[in-house]
Design a protein around this motif. Structure first.
Motif, PDB file in Angstrom:
ATOM      1  N   PRO A 283       0.788  -1.235   0.000  1.00  0.00           N
ATOM      2  CA  PRO A 283       0.000   0.000   0.000  1.00  0.00           C
ATOM      3  C   PRO A 283       0.816   1.279   0.000  1.00  0.00           C
ATOM      4  N   GLY A 284       2.107   1.199   0.298  1.00  0.00           N
ATOM      5  CA  GLY A 284       2.900   2.428   0.392  1.00  0.00           C
ATOM      6  C   GLY A 284       2.590   3.172   1.669  1.00  0.00           C
ATOM      7  N   ARG A 285       2.446   4.489   1.578  1.00  0.00           N
ATOM      8  CA  ARG A 285       2.112   5.304   2.756  1.00  0.00           C
ATOM      9  C   ARG A 285       0.739   4.903   3.280  1.00  0.00           C
ATOM     10  N   ARG A 286       0.659   4.715   4.605  1.00  0.00           N
ATOM     11  CA  ARG A 286      -0.602   4.277   5.223  1.00  0.00           C
ATOM     12  C   ARG A 286      -1.396   5.418   5.850  1.00  0.00           C
ATOM     13  N   ASP A 287      -0.703   6.488   6.282  1.00  0.00           N
ATOM     14  CA  ASP A 287      -1.423   7.620   6.862  1.00  0.00           C
ATOM     15  C   ASP A 287      -0.557   8.869   6.795  1.00  0.00           C
ATOM     16  N   ALA A 288      -1.149   9.997   7.162  1.00  0.00           N
ATOM     17  CA  ALA A 288      -0.482  11.292   7.019  1.00  0.00           C
ATOM     18  C   ALA A 288       0.614  11.525   8.052  1.00  0.00           C
ATOM     19  N   GLN A 289       0.675  10.689   9.087  1.00  0.00           N
ATOM     20  CA  GLN A 289       1.690  10.854  10.128  1.00  0.00           C
ATOM     21  C   GLN A 289       2.926   9.988   9.904  1.00  0.00           C
ATOM     22  N   GLU A 290       2.818   9.015   9.035  1.00  0.00           N
ATOM     23  CA  GLU A 290       3.907   8.062   8.814  1.00  0.00           C
ATOM     24  C   GLU A 290       5.104   8.741   8.153  1.00  0.00           C
ATOM     25  N   ILE A 291       6.289   8.445   8.655  1.00  0.00           N
ATOM     26  CA  ILE A 291       7.522   8.874   7.992  1.00  0.00           C
ATOM     27  C   ILE A 291       7.906   7.768   7.006  1.00  0.00           C
ATOM     28  N   THR A 292       7.982   8.119   5.731  1.00  0.00           N
ATOM     29  CA  THR A 292       8.421   7.161   4.722  1.00  0.00           C
ATOM     30  C   THR A 292       9.821   7.528   4.264  1.00  0.00           C
ATOM     31  N   LEU A 293      10.607   6.514   3.920  1.00  0.00           N
ATOM     32  CA  LEU A 293      11.997   6.739   3.549  1.00  0.00           C
ATOM     33  C   LEU A 293      12.350   5.844   2.366  1.00  0.00           C
ATOM     34  N   PHE A 294      12.924   6.447   1.345  1.00  0.00           N
ATOM     35  CA  PHE A 294      13.388   5.693   0.186  1.00  0.00           C
ATOM     36  C   PHE A 294      14.905   5.686   0.180  1.00  0.00           C
ATOM     37  N   ASP A 295      15.492   4.501   0.259  1.00  0.00           N
ATOM     38  CA  ASP A 295      16.941   4.319   0.224  1.00  0.00           C
ATOM     39  C   ASP A 295      17.335   4.067  -1.231  1.00  0.00           C
ATOM     40  N   GLY A 296      17.712   5.151  -1.922  1.00  0.00           N
ATOM     41  CA  GLY A 296      18.040   5.047  -3.346  1.00  0.00           C
ATOM     42  C   GLY A 296      19.516   4.755  -3.543  1.00  0.00           C
ATOM     43  N   THR A 297      19.841   3.482  -3.708  1.00  0.00           N
ATOM     44  CA  THR A 297      21.247   3.085  -3.810  1.00  0.00           C
ATOM     45  C   THR A 297      21.790   3.201  -5.227  1.00  0.00           C
ATOM     46  N   GLY A 298      20.887   3.221  -6.203  1.00  0.00           N
ATOM     47  CA  GLY A 298      21.305   3.303  -7.594  1.00  0.00           C
ATOM     48  C   GLY A 298      21.639   1.937  -8.153  1.00  0.00           C
ATOM     49  N   VAL A 299      20.765   1.404  -8.991  1.00  0.00           N
ATOM     50  CA  VAL A 299      20.999   0.067  -9.547  1.00  0.00           C
ATOM     51  C   VAL A 299      21.294   0.155 -11.038  1.00  0.00           C
ATOM     52  N   GLY A 300      22.057  -0.811 -11.522  1.00  0.00           N
ATOM     53  CA  GLY A 300      22.448  -0.818 -12.923  1.00  0.00           C
ATOM     54  C   GLY A 300      21.276  -0.810 -13.877  1.00  0.00           C
ATOM     55  N   LEU A 301      20.181  -1.461 -13.489  1.00  0.00           N
ATOM     56  CA  LEU A 301      19.018  -1.517 -14.372  1.00  0.00           C
ATOM     57  C   LEU A 301      18.432  -0.138 -14.654  1.00  0.00           C
ATOM     58  N   GLN A 302      18.567   0.804 -13.708  1.00  0.00           N
ATOM     59  CA  GLN A 302      18.130   2.180 -13.969  1.00  0.00           C
ATOM     60  C   GLN A 302      18.915   2.769 -15.137  1.00  0.00           C
ATOM     61  N   ASP A 303      20.226   2.582 -15.096  1.00  0.00           N
ATOM     62  CA  ASP A 303      21.100   3.115 -16.137  1.00  0.00           C
ATOM     63  C   ASP A 303      20.781   2.483 -17.485  1.00  0.00           C
TER      64      ASP A 303
END
Length: 325
Positions: A283-303
């Motif tokens: 579901p991703g974010r569940r409510d307006a108080q939740e702190i969400t964090l994306f750890d973007g390490t950078g993967v070869g498939l993006q490139d």
């Protein structure tokens, strides 16, 4: 396809690949990874013992997109003094049916635009819809790409920014003002108190943002930590957040999560691939108080995904060149 090796230079990549192209390509490949249709090969990244440089390879195969290849390059910290970008890379695309080299694509612009697309995908899927203030930690080459891409995902009204070297902030201010956004240079504590979305894009080896500075409901895209030892956030912040990433294996080994994992504050099972949110299986974010964090390490498939778009669009526009190998 015509014979010969397709060559797509840096200027052509910047001309044919938009931030929207990059967003679509990265979002699609994250979804493919979560479905098991695409996978990255182990990363090689080493200090070469010369020019303080880090050099390595990122590679993978996207079965859904029929994209196979490798990005070769790294980080040369002295390049800025030479009028060059610190990140230098080249992307090689191969025909998955034959193994023949298909295209040689400049990787510097594409690395910046795909990194920005990654954080922007996370903002699109995880940030609060009513987010108004964007916080930027870092003001290097990639920060302007990050700012522009983020501004496409929410109706931000203001940018607050901090950089260890404050003399670099005017470049970010110029971009913000060009987008019609107010801009303030602030302390890290003030940034945490004001920002609804925070992007960190530095080469730090120590926490720059502490848990107690971050307000409920914030979304953080941590984009700078891509090597063992690098760090931008207080490990306790990851424990307080719902953590997402591009690839779990990289997140726990070379990403921001490495420190929280080592401290026993979170477990690998606490981290969710963002592709699961894209595919609708989380579901991703569940409510307006939740702190969400994306750890973007950078993967070869993006490139590889953005390089494939660059090759296709450059050829269609007649802007690529061909050469015999």
């Amino acid at each position: 396809m015509a014979e010969g090796l397709l060559i797509v230079g840096e200027d052509v990549c910047a001309d044919v690949v938009s931030s929207k192209d990059a967003f679509d390509a990265v979002e699609a490949v994250f979804g493919a990874m979560a479905r098991g249709d695409a996978y990255n090969f182990p990363v090689i990244r080493e200090a070469i013992g010369y020019a303080d440089a880090l050099y390595g390879f990122k590679s993978g195969f996207d079965r859904a997109g029929k994209t196979l290849g490798v990005k070769s390059g790294g980080y040369w910290p002295g390049n800025m003094d030479k009028g060059l970008t610190n990140h230098q890379s080249t992307i090689f695309l191969f025909d998955p049916d034959t193994g023949m080299l298909q295209a040689l694509v400049g990787g510097n612009y594409l690395t910046a635009v795909r990194t920005a697309a990654s954080s922007s995908v996370s903002i699109a899927h995880l940030a609060r819809p009513d987010a108004k203030v964007l916080g930027m930690v870092g003001a290097g080459h990639q920060s302007t790409f990050q700012l522009r891409a983020a501004a496409e995902q929410r109706n931000f009204e203001k940018v607050v920014a901090w950089n260890p070297h404050p003399e670099m902030l005017p470049r970010l201010a110029e971009v913000a003002e060009g987008l019609g956004l107010d801009f303030d240079a602030v302390s890290p504590e003030e940034l945490g108190a004001e920002a609804d979305v925070i992007i960190t894009i530095t080469s730090a080896f120590e926490p720059l943002l502490m848990k107690d500075w971050i307000k409920p409901g914030t979304h953080i895209a941590c984009m700078g930590t891509d090597t063992k030892g690098k760090q931008e956030l207080d490990p306790a912040l990851l424990a307080a957040a719902t953590v997402f990433t591009d690839e779990i294996a990289q997140s726990v080994s070379i990403g921001e999560a490495q420190h929280a994992i080592a401290a026993g504050l979170i477990a690998e099972a606490d981290i969710t691939p963002i592709g699961a949110v894209i595919n609708g299986t989380h579901p991703g974010r569940r409510d307006a108080q939740e702190i969400t964090l994306f750890d973007g390490t950078g993967v070869g498939l993006q490139d590889l995904a953005v390089a494939s778009v660059a090759a296709q669009k450059a050829e269609q526009a007649g802007k690529a060149t061909r050469a015999a190998l």
